[in-house]
Design an enzyme around this catalytic site. Structure first.
Site, PDB file in Angstrom:
ATOM      1  N   TYR A   1      -0.159  12.565  72.488  1.00 39.52           N
ATOM      2  CA  TYR A   1       0.948  13.649  72.199  1.00 39.52           C
ATOM      3  C   TYR A   1       0.454  13.927  70.856  1.00 39.52           C
ATOM      4  O   TYR A   1       0.388  13.170  69.669  1.00 39.52           O
ATOM      5  CB  TYR A   1       2.199  13.156  72.485  1.00 39.52           C
ATOM      6  CG  TYR A   1       3.293  14.323  71.941  1.00 39.52           C
ATOM      7  CD1 TYR A   1       3.649  15.405  72.957  1.00 39.52           C
ATOM      8  CD2 TYR A   1       3.444  14.560  70.866  1.00 39.52           C
ATOM      9  CE1 TYR A   1       4.321  16.383  72.587  1.00 39.52           C
ATOM     10  CE2 TYR A   1       4.585  15.491  70.528  1.00 39.52           C
ATOM     11  CZ  TYR A   1       4.924  16.342  71.445  1.00 39.52           C
ATOM     12  OH  TYR A   1       5.849  17.826  71.019  1.00 39.52           O
TER      13      TYR A   1
ATOM     14  N   GLU B   1       2.212  22.722  70.357  1.00 40.49           N
ATOM     15  CA  GLU B   1       2.357  21.321  71.093  1.00 40.49           C
ATOM     16  C   GLU B   1       1.005  21.462  71.995  1.00 40.49           C
ATOM     17  O   GLU B   1       0.531  21.974  72.667  1.00 40.49           O
ATOM     18  CB  GLU B   1       3.461  21.449  71.824  1.00 40.49           C
ATOM     19  CG  GLU B   1       3.687  20.122  72.395  1.00 40.49           C
ATOM     20  CD  GLU B   1       5.026  20.110  73.225  1.00 40.49           C
ATOM     21  OE1 GLU B   1       5.018  20.728  74.362  1.00 40.49           O
ATOM     22  OE2 GLU B   1       5.821  19.270  73.077  1.00 40.49           O
TER      23      GLU B   1
END
Ligand code: ADP
Ligand code: MG
Length: 399
Positions: free
Chosen positions: A119, A207
């Protein structure tokens, strides 16, 4: 402002971030054409909506053979079938709310062999007013869940605006992601490009979930989500052109076209106010008297008749509105002009919910007279508390 995954990937690519080959498609034919060009044994067909969680999402009105909004397939026929299957249907994910979003385009991308899912995100941290990098080895899943269950698995790096992203900070992130050998420098390069893209586009968030390590050891963003600072769009015409109006609230769009600051909320009392501070105070006092505001709406300094009418129409386009409170301070604007605007607008939109108006300022008596003599059922109020009490009461009585 948000953009689609495929647009974010194009932007990132233009700034030097490596991404898989792919293309957007609005029809099954287009999807097949994109897939033919990709020359890969595995394709991924991805629903493009402004929400995450597509892979685990589900379609409304289930059909046989339903899968989520991200499909890994191995032939051109399957690319066609899956595109057909997703286009025009409503995808519900944990980010769309129960109403879901209609899929109007898909992204067809080369498939990749995933070894690890990480992530990575970059965002403006309001607490420190700095760009902050968030990274975790726990990619591919909901980061909120990781934060709740295993917060120690998320690392943060706050960037000094003068220094920007230093190679030192970038390496720290790479090590936190447990990357090794050549992957460390690949990660540093990727982060540098990401930061460049972030700054150049006035982004507020990028993101990448997941950022993957492939079976061959390469580092690739498989998903990309970008948000931009709406207040900077005036100097970002390229970003502005990526806007997908289908993904935005129609009332908010209409308000933007008329330079009205409108944000839809969940309550039943529509508010029309001039000045953001007064608008917030109005919302607070509605709540104090037991009501719930249906919106925030600042008509701005020049509350002309046209703007007041547009504002009324926007408020009334929301089916949950059961009453309206107009709270306008006539400073530069005169109250009689505002009253004329309110009366004309109420006539034009054939108002069918209680309307409470509180005016204060220049020519207030004349303004009240105009409303009283209009023959419209306008409830006049003397001050903010009186206005809030009256509108909450009127809505209750009308139920
Ligand atoms: P969302 O976050 O909206 O569910 P993602 O783009 O993250 O959408 O895709 C969901 C999952 O699908 C990823 O976590 C990844 O495992 C898989 N996936 C996405 N794109 C590819 C791809 N090009 N090749 C292989 N797997 C993919
Ligand atoms: Mg994702």
């Amino acid at each position: 402002m948000n953009i689609h995954e495929y647009q974010a990937k194009e932007l990132l690519k233009a700034h030097g971030v490596p991404v898989l080959d792919g293309g957007v498609a609005y029809t099954p034919d287009e999807a097949v054409r994109v897939a033919e060009r990709l020359e890969t044994p595995v394709f991924v067909v991805k629903s493009q909506i402004h929400a995450g969680g597509r892979g685990k999402g589900h379609f409304k009105e289930p059909e046989a053979g339903d899968k989520g909004g991200v499909r890994v397939v191995k032939s051109l026929d399957e690319v066609r079938e899956n595109t057909e299957h997703m286009l025009g249907r409503t995808l519900v994910t944990h980010q769309t709310g129960p109403e879901g979003r209609e899929v109007k385009r898909v992204y067809v991308e080369s498939g990749c062999n995933i070894a690890r899912e990480l992530y990575l995100s970059m965002l403006i941290d309001r607490a420190t007013s700095r760009v902050t990098i968030m990274a975790s080895t726990e990619g591919g899943m909901d980061i909120e869940e990781v934060a709740a269950r295993t917060p120690e698995k998320i690392v943060f790096e706050s960037l000094d605006p003068v220094v920007g992203l230093s190679p030192y900070s970038a390496r720290k992130i790479a090590f936190a992601l447990k990357l090794e050998g050549g992957q460390v420098s690949a990660c540093v390069k990727l982060l540098m490009s990401l930061y460049k893209a972030f700054m150049a586009t006035d982004a507020s968030m990028v993101e990448i979930n997941p950022l993957v390590v492939t079976a061959d050891g390469d580092l690739l963003p498989l998903d990309a989500k970008m948000n931009f600072d709406s207040n900077a769009l005036y100097r970002q015409p390229k970003i502005e052109s990526l806007r997908d109006e289908d993904e935005e609230d129609p009332a908010e769009l209409e308000a933007q076209r008329h330079s009205l600051n409108y944000i839809k909320l969940d309550g039943t009392i529509g508010c029309m106010v001039n000045g953001a501070g007064l608008a917030m105070a109005t919302m607070d006092i509605i709540k104090l008297y037991g009501g719930e505001p249906a919106n925030f709406l600042d008509v701005g300094g020049g509350a002309t008749r046209e703007r007041v009418t547009t504002a009324f129409k926007i408020i009334l386009s929301d089916p949950s509105v059961e009453g309206i409170l107009v709270n306008i301070f006539g400073g530069i604007m005169r109250c009689d002009v505002i009253a004329e605007g309110v009366v004309a607008a109420a006539r034009e939109v054939s108002l069918n919910v209680p309307l409470v108006v509180r005016l204060e300022g220049t020519n207030v008596d004349l303004g009240k007279k105009i409303m009283a003599e209009s023959g419209l059922p306008i409830i006049s109020a003397d001050n903010l508390a009186d206005a809030a009490e009256k509108v909450v009461k009127a809505v209750k009585e009308a139920q």
